[in-house]
Design an enzyme around this catalytic site. Structure first.
Site, mmCIF file in Angstrom:
data_model
loop_
_atom_site.group_PDB
_atom_site.id
_atom_site.type_symbol
_atom_site.label_atom_id
_atom_site.label_comp_id
_atom_site.label_asym_id
_atom_site.label_seq_id
_atom_site.Cartn_x
_atom_site.Cartn_y
_atom_site.Cartn_z
ATOM 1 N N ASP A 82 0.800 -1.000 -0.086
ATOM 2 C CA ASP A 82 -0.117 -0.112 -0.134
ATOM 3 C C ASP A 82 1.078 1.341 0.171
ATOM 4 O OD1 ASP A 82 -2.297 1.734 0.074
ATOM 5 O OD2 ASP A 82 -2.777 1.021 2.078
ATOM 6 N N LYS A 83 0.201 2.265 -0.340
ATOM 7 C CA LYS A 83 0.823 3.791 -0.462
ATOM 8 C C LYS A 83 0.078 4.717 0.328
ATOM 9 C CE LYS A 83 0.593 7.707 -2.214
ATOM 10 N NZ LYS A 83 -0.983 8.263 -2.410
ATOM 11 N N HIS A 84 0.601 5.626 1.038
ATOM 12 C CA HIS A 84 -0.441 6.442 1.713
ATOM 13 C C HIS A 84 0.344 7.985 1.825
ATOM 14 C CE1 HIS A 84 -3.905 7.274 4.418
ATOM 15 N NE2 HIS A 84 -2.921 8.254 4.792
ATOM 16 N N SER A 85 -0.480 9.011 1.454
ATOM 17 C CA SER A 85 -0.049 10.386 1.382
ATOM 18 C C SER A 85 -0.384 11.102 2.564
ATOM 19 C CB SER A 85 -0.670 10.844 0.120
ATOM 20 O OG SER A 85 -0.657 12.326 0.292
ATOM 21 N N THR A 122 -9.114 10.417 -0.978
ATOM 22 C CA THR A 122 -9.508 9.452 -2.033
ATOM 23 C C THR A 122 -10.758 9.035 -1.968
ATOM 24 O OG1 THR A 122 -6.979 8.894 -2.065
ATOM 25 C CG2 THR A 122 -8.382 7.319 -2.919
ATOM 26 N N ARG A 170 -10.270 16.216 14.219
ATOM 27 C CA ARG A 170 -9.107 17.104 13.978
ATOM 28 C C ARG A 170 -9.474 17.963 12.677
ATOM 29 N NH1 ARG A 170 -5.068 13.035 12.438
ATOM 30 N NH2 ARG A 170 -3.712 14.720 12.220
ATOM 31 N N SER A 185 -2.433 8.604 13.295
ATOM 32 C CA SER A 185 -3.516 8.416 12.439
ATOM 33 C C SER A 185 -3.398 7.532 11.280
ATOM 34 C CB SER A 185 -3.901 9.814 11.886
ATOM 35 O OG SER A 185 -4.826 9.752 10.937
ATOM 36 N N LYS A 189 -4.106 2.903 10.634
ATOM 37 C CA LYS A 189 -4.912 2.061 9.498
ATOM 38 C C LYS A 189 -4.133 1.150 8.828
ATOM 39 C CE LYS A 189 -5.851 6.337 8.650
ATOM 40 N NZ LYS A 189 -6.471 7.870 8.345
ATOM 41 N N LYS A 190 -2.727 1.610 8.681
ATOM 42 C CA LYS A 190 -2.019 0.720 7.850
ATOM 43 C C LYS A 190 -1.514 -0.258 8.448
ATOM 44 C CE LYS A 190 -2.392 3.480 4.620
ATOM 45 N NZ LYS A 190 -3.436 3.000 3.550
#
Ligand code: URA
Length: 440
Positions: A82-85, A122, A170, A185, A189-190
């Site tokens: 996975d990737k997260h920004s 997203t 937040r 945060s 999730k990851k």
């Protein structure tokens, strides 16, 4: 343990103990902490920070606030990646990237979020596709992963529920900008998603939550160290967010731009470069390529051959969206579309990216309060990159709005956010720095 005492301790700069952090997380989930109390502690954390040990414990408590996914019985056909920004304006990389990695043999159950502050989300983008189900039951999620190799979905009620509540609070209480809060945060999730590899896109610049290089580096190091320490192979790219990414900002418009990239109809260079760079890092991290050069070539091939586009189409169809998504005719359009003309001739020398993000929110493309509905149709297209030379009267961009009044308000914000000068320094590269685990 009284909430007020925990808030007071952090307000006064004390490191919280693991039981105190667990009490906060429990209170978020069972509702025994009010929104005001959660916001007060979040604000105290913004000001006082956390030690690395506190951040690790907080992340663990957030991760364990719900279910931790396990894919071992699912017989998935590749490594789970996975990737997260950390969030930006116009950042639609997740859409093409998930499909590219899937086309190269990875499996991407991408747990994504909604818009936060001035940044887009997203899930909000994908919900612009009629019928797309962001919270499918596990059977549909698995079927999608088998059919497409990727599934971009929400966290589901059981996954890191503490983050869901805190994230929404937040978003509307100016408490996003904090290394430990962002770390916990994202990683809760990851880490709960049962991944085998994670690449993080840490944004830097005036459209990022943490604008300065020192802060971006601190966030990247915190994310990589906490994730790797928890056993998840992770690296980060620090990337430029001193201008929106790509030519669009706004939910349906960003899906359309993602489709254009996937199908080869249009590829804004910085968006393409960053998408391929992050995909290549992930392919190498997941063992799907022996070197970065091989990973980059595989990612480019997946895009050029249409294999990634096909994966994306399969994902959308499997999650209930349009069967013909690549045709791009299914996206809702705003009733008012108008150009914002440049007030003078000149070169775009500065863009207040955060202000443009907030202008999208004001158009209805984001939220002012938790639970607000977003308008998928609105936003900006034809965004011009830094350094673009414009004649007087040429469009700075196109506004897509629900009404003429909204369009006029957005046009004013755009004129204030985009600076034209006689000359401009060249924009820096989109990928600024790679951050790997210092302990590795
Ligand atoms: N993305 C997240 O999921 N959480 C944050 O706090 C910021 C970006």
């Amino acid at each position: 343990m009284r909430a007020a005492e925990i808030i007071r301790a952090k307000r006064d700069g004390r490191a919280l103990s693991e039981p105190e952090l667990q009490a906060f997380v429990r209170g978020l989930v069972d509702g025994s902490w009010s929104e005001g109390q959660a916001a007060a502690l979040a604000m105290a954390i913004v000001w006082r920070g956390m030690t690395r040990a506190e951040c690790v414990q907080f992340t663990r408590a957030m991760t364990l606030s719900g279910q931790v996914l396990d894919w071992r019985d699912a017989q998935l056909p590749g490594p789970v990646l996975d990737k997260h920004s950390t969030g930006g304006v116009g950042d639609k990389v997740s859409l093409p990237l998930a499909a590219i990695v899937a086309a190269c043999g990875g499996v991407v159950p991408m747990i994504s979020g909604r818009g936060l502050g001035h940044t887009g989300g997203t899930l909000d983008k994908l919900e612009a596709l009629p019928g797309y189900r962001v919270n499918p039951p596990r059977s549909q999620l698995l079927a999608t992963l088998h059919a497409a190799g990727c599934a971009i979905v929400g966290a589901g009620a059981d996954l890191a529920p503490a983050d869901r509540r805190l994230y929404a609070i937040r978003d509307v209480t100016a408490t996003v900008e904090s290394v430990p809060l962002i770390t916990a945060s994202i990683l809760s999730k990851k880490l709960a998603a049962g991944l085998q590899g994670l690449v993080l896109d840490v944004k830097l610049g005036n459209g990022a939550f943490l604008a300065g290089l020192d802060e971006a580096q601190a966030l990247a190091r915190s994310l990589v160290a906490v994730a790797c320490g928890a056993g998840l192979p992770t690296l980060a790219l620090i990337t430029d967010m001193n201008q929106p990414l790509g030519r669009t900002a706004g939910n349906a418009l960003e899906v359309a731009e993602s489709l254009a990239l996937l199908t080869g109809r249009d590829a804004e260079p910085r968006l393409r470069t960053l998408t391929l760079a992050l995909a290549a890092q992930l392919l190498q991290l997941g063992g799907l390529a022996a070197s970065l050069a091989e990973a980059q070539a595989r990612a480019e091939q997946a895009l050029a051959s249409g294999a990634a586009a096909e994966r994306f189409a399969r994902m959308v169809a499997a999650l209930g969206g349009p069967a013909d998504v690549l045709a791009d005719a299914c996206l809702p359009a705003a009733p008012v579309v108008q150009a914002v003309p440049a007030a003078r001739a000149g070169v775009i020398s500065h863009i207040d990216t955060r202000a443009l993000g907030l202008a999208v929110v004001a158009l209805g493309g984001g939220r002012n309060r938790p639970g607000d509905a977003v308008d998928p149709r609105v936003g900006f297209s034809a965004l011009q990159p830094l350094g673009t030379a414009l004649a007087s009267g040429e469009p700075l961009l196109m506004v897509h709005a629900a009404s003429a009044a909204d369009a006029e308000a957005a046009a004013q914000a755009v004129r204030a956010a985009i600076t034209l000068a006689d000359a401009a320094a060249p924009a820096g590269p989109v990928v600024v720095e790679r951050v790997a685990d210092a302990a590795a």
